[in-house]
Scaffold this active site. Structure first.
Site: not given
Length: 375
Positions: A66, A210-211, A233, A329
């Site tokens: 992604h 995606e997030e 991923d 993140h």
């Protein structure tokens, strides 16, 4: 191979591509994949689909990553020139105050403000402010000045982060390793396949959003109609002092790719690896001499495009091959490039052996012999 992945990762992590604003990343992917794929197209939402045709009939294999990253978007520009913002994706509040940021794809510099330590009460010094209490300072004295910079409501914001090599040059620290490393791997994969024969058709796909709910996977699954898929991923690494590694998250950077056998977030998303796809991953990791870290990760806020992709096209058999990285993140995500090389080697092997294994969930034998008549 490793140096090429590093250089592509440097390029890709330097781009601004918050969910819904992935244009710069999509442009990069389109330009680089167009040089090596048989066909590349970008759909109206930004999903990139690169095709490489095999030299013999075989299954349609989708390998996906992604393009988006977590970040923020501008909620409003205040009359005094400060900016309030919303989160896009899962960014912890504890990471907000005192951070440098880039605004828009032009990387206009800003700062998430923090109350002067001299003026904080004892209580304030201990409390984490929520996103609703935070603001961005771009050095403007009015809303008009901010707008003259080219900033408007809805524009993306990301953490500013340099591309840092640790003392061990294989360790890279920067923002958006999730999931730009696998975008880099996908480009390199197409280069590695030059001059190699394989059966079937490879669809190299980079999804958007995606997030924020695995949205791109839903958009492309029914369009491509893959016979099976490998989702690339990143995955959190548990090899840090504040995690009980062996009990909670047995994933280490530098010990090879990870394969979550099962993962999910409550009742919202759940993935379980298809048994035949697991066999394929095991066989190719052994052939490539690449160790795989197998684990389950249910109920810990981890999921991937696989959860939605598996439900498209009447059900897609799939598995995940993930690159471990620390500090999810955040602007300081950390990975070992050798793990990324391991991902590439395993997936390349899967493609070169495409179609050699059936994808039946169970073995079914006809209970009627050839000389018996079926009812």
């Amino acid at each position: 191979m490793k140096e090429r992945i590093k250089n592509r990762l440097r390029d890709l992590t330097g781009l601004v591509g918050v969910s819904g604003s992935e244009q710069e990343v999509v442009k990069y992917l389109y330009e680089h994949l167009s040089l090596i794929a048989d066909e590349v197209k970008v759909d109206n939402n930004g999903n990139v689909i690169a095709v490489k045709n095999g030299t013999a009939p075989g299954p349609n294999l989708m390998v996906s990553a992604h393009s988006d990253e977590v970040g923020f978007c501008i909620k409003n520009i205040l009359e005094n020139g400060f900016i309030v913002f919303d989160k896009v994706g899962g960014v912890p509040d504890s990471l907000l105050q005192g951070r440098k940021v880039w605004i828009t794809t032009n990387k206009i510099p800003g700062i998430i403000g923090v109350k002067s330590g001299h003026m904080q009460t004892a209580e304030e010094s201990k409390r984490v402010k929520t996103v609703r209490e935070c603001y961005v300072d771009v050095g403007a004295a009015s809303k008009h000045q901010v707008e003259n910079m080219g900033i408007k409501v809805g524009d993306p914001i990301v953490f500013q982060s340099d591309f840092m090599e640790m003392h061990d040059k294989d360790l890279i620290c920067t923002k958006s390793i999730d999931n730009r490393v696998n975008c880099a791997i996908l480009i390199e994969l197409f280069h590695e396949l030059k001059g190699n024969d394989f059966a079937g058709t490879l669809f190299g796909v980079v999804t958007v959003r995606e997030e924020v709910g695995l949205q791109g996977a839903v958009m492309v699954g029914d369009t491509i109609k893959p016979d099976y898929a490998i989702v690339l991923d990143t995955i959190p690494a548990g090899d840090v002092p504040d995690i009980d590694t062996e009990k909670s998250l047995p994933v280490y950077i530098g010990k090879g790719p990870a394969c979550p056998v099962s993962d999910g977030v409550a009742a919202m998303a759940f993935t379980y690896i298809h048994p035949k796809v697991r066999e394929i991953i095991v066989e190719q990791s052994e052939e490539a001499n690449v160790p795989i870290q197998y684990l389950t990760l249910n109920g810990d806020a981890y999921t991937t495009d696989a959860a939605k992709l598996a439900l498209t096209n009447g059900g897609v058999p799939l598995g995940i091959v993930a690159t471990p990285r620390r500090y999810s993140h955040s602007p300081v995500e950390l990975l070992n490039l050798n793990d990324a090389v391991g991902v590439l080697k395993v997936v390349k092997g899967i493609i070169l052996h495409n179609g050699e294994k059936d994808l039946n969930f169970i073995e079914i034998k006809d209970r009627y012999s050839t000389d018996q008549e079926k009812p």
